[in-house]
Design a protein around this motif. Sequence first.
Motif, PDB file in Angstrom:
ATOM      1  N   GLY A 107       0.778  -1.226   0.000  1.00 23.91           N
ATOM      2  CA  GLY A 107       0.000   0.000   0.000  1.00 23.91           C
ATOM      3  C   GLY A 107       0.811   1.276   0.000  1.00 23.91           C
ATOM      4  O   GLY A 107       0.251   2.368  -0.015  1.00 23.91           O
ATOM      5  N   ILE A 108       2.132   1.169   0.017  1.00 23.40           N
ATOM      6  CA  ILE A 108       2.990   2.351   0.058  1.00 23.40           C
ATOM      7  C   ILE A 108       3.707   2.496  -1.274  1.00 23.40           C
ATOM      8  O   ILE A 108       4.331   1.558  -1.766  1.00 23.40           O
ATOM      9  N   LEU A 109       3.631   3.687  -1.853  1.00 23.24           N
ATOM     10  CA  LEU A 109       4.279   3.977  -3.125  1.00 23.24           C
ATOM     11  C   LEU A 109       5.731   4.377  -2.873  1.00 23.24           C
ATOM     12  O   LEU A 109       6.000   5.335  -2.146  1.00 23.24           O
ATOM     13  N   ASN A 110       6.659   3.606  -3.430  1.00 22.20           N
ATOM     14  CA  ASN A 110       8.094   3.812  -3.216  1.00 22.20           C
ATOM     15  C   ASN A 110       8.779   4.199  -4.511  1.00 22.20           C
ATOM     16  O   ASN A 110       8.454   3.670  -5.570  1.00 22.20           O
ATOM     17  N   ASP A 111       9.763   5.089  -4.421  1.00 20.51           N
ATOM     18  CA  ASP A 111      10.582   5.403  -5.587  1.00 20.51           C
ATOM     19  C   ASP A 111      11.390   4.168  -5.953  1.00 20.51           C
ATOM     20  O   ASP A 111      11.946   3.500  -5.079  1.00 20.51           O
ATOM     21  N   TYR A 112      11.451   3.869  -7.242  1.00 20.03           N
ATOM     22  CA  TYR A 112      12.192   2.701  -7.714  1.00 20.03           C
ATOM     23  C   TYR A 112      13.371   3.107  -8.599  1.00 20.03           C
ATOM     24  O   TYR A 112      14.471   2.620  -8.410  1.00 20.03           O
ATOM     25  N   ALA A 113      13.122   4.002  -9.551  1.00 19.96           N
ATOM     26  CA  ALA A 113      14.199   4.394 -10.463  1.00 19.96           C
ATOM     27  C   ALA A 113      13.859   5.698 -11.151  1.00 19.96           C
ATOM     28  O   ALA A 113      12.690   6.060 -11.290  1.00 19.96           O
ATOM     29  N   ASP A 114      14.897   6.371 -11.608  1.00 20.82           N
ATOM     30  CA  ASP A 114      14.762   7.532 -12.479  1.00 20.82           C
ATOM     31  C   ASP A 114      15.431   7.162 -13.798  1.00 20.82           C
ATOM     32  O   ASP A 114      16.653   7.042 -13.870  1.00 20.82           O
ATOM     33  N   ILE A 115      14.622   6.958 -14.822  1.00 19.05           N
ATOM     34  CA  ILE A 115      15.138   6.572 -16.130  1.00 19.05           C
ATOM     35  C   ILE A 115      15.508   7.840 -16.884  1.00 19.05           C
ATOM     36  O   ILE A 115      14.677   8.731 -17.045  1.00 19.05           O
ATOM     37  N   PRO A 116      16.757   7.929 -17.343  1.00 23.80           N
ATOM     38  CA  PRO A 116      17.220   9.156 -18.014  1.00 23.80           C
ATOM     39  C   PRO A 116      16.443   9.458 -19.290  1.00 23.80           C
ATOM     40  O   PRO A 116      15.903   8.562 -19.945  1.00 23.80           O
TER      41      PRO A 116
END
Length: 66
Positions: free
Chosen positions: A48-57
């Motif tokens: 239920g928690i939205l987590n940052d996974y990646a920043d795609i360039p």
Amino acid sequence: MHSNIDFINTPVVDIVNGIILEAAKAGVSDIHMDHTETCLKVRVRIDGILNDYADIPNEVKQNVIT
């Protein structure tokens, strides 16, 4: 949960497959890809928690979206 994928040197199909595979292994319920001016921000929901996974360039962002 954070990505360890090399987005610049990895084929796009492997990037997308890697995101989905890692998400499935972690029990992710949904994957969000949000366009920003600087990157494609990938976030995953776990328990239920939205987590940052990646920043795609930006260099590969359009190919991942396609």
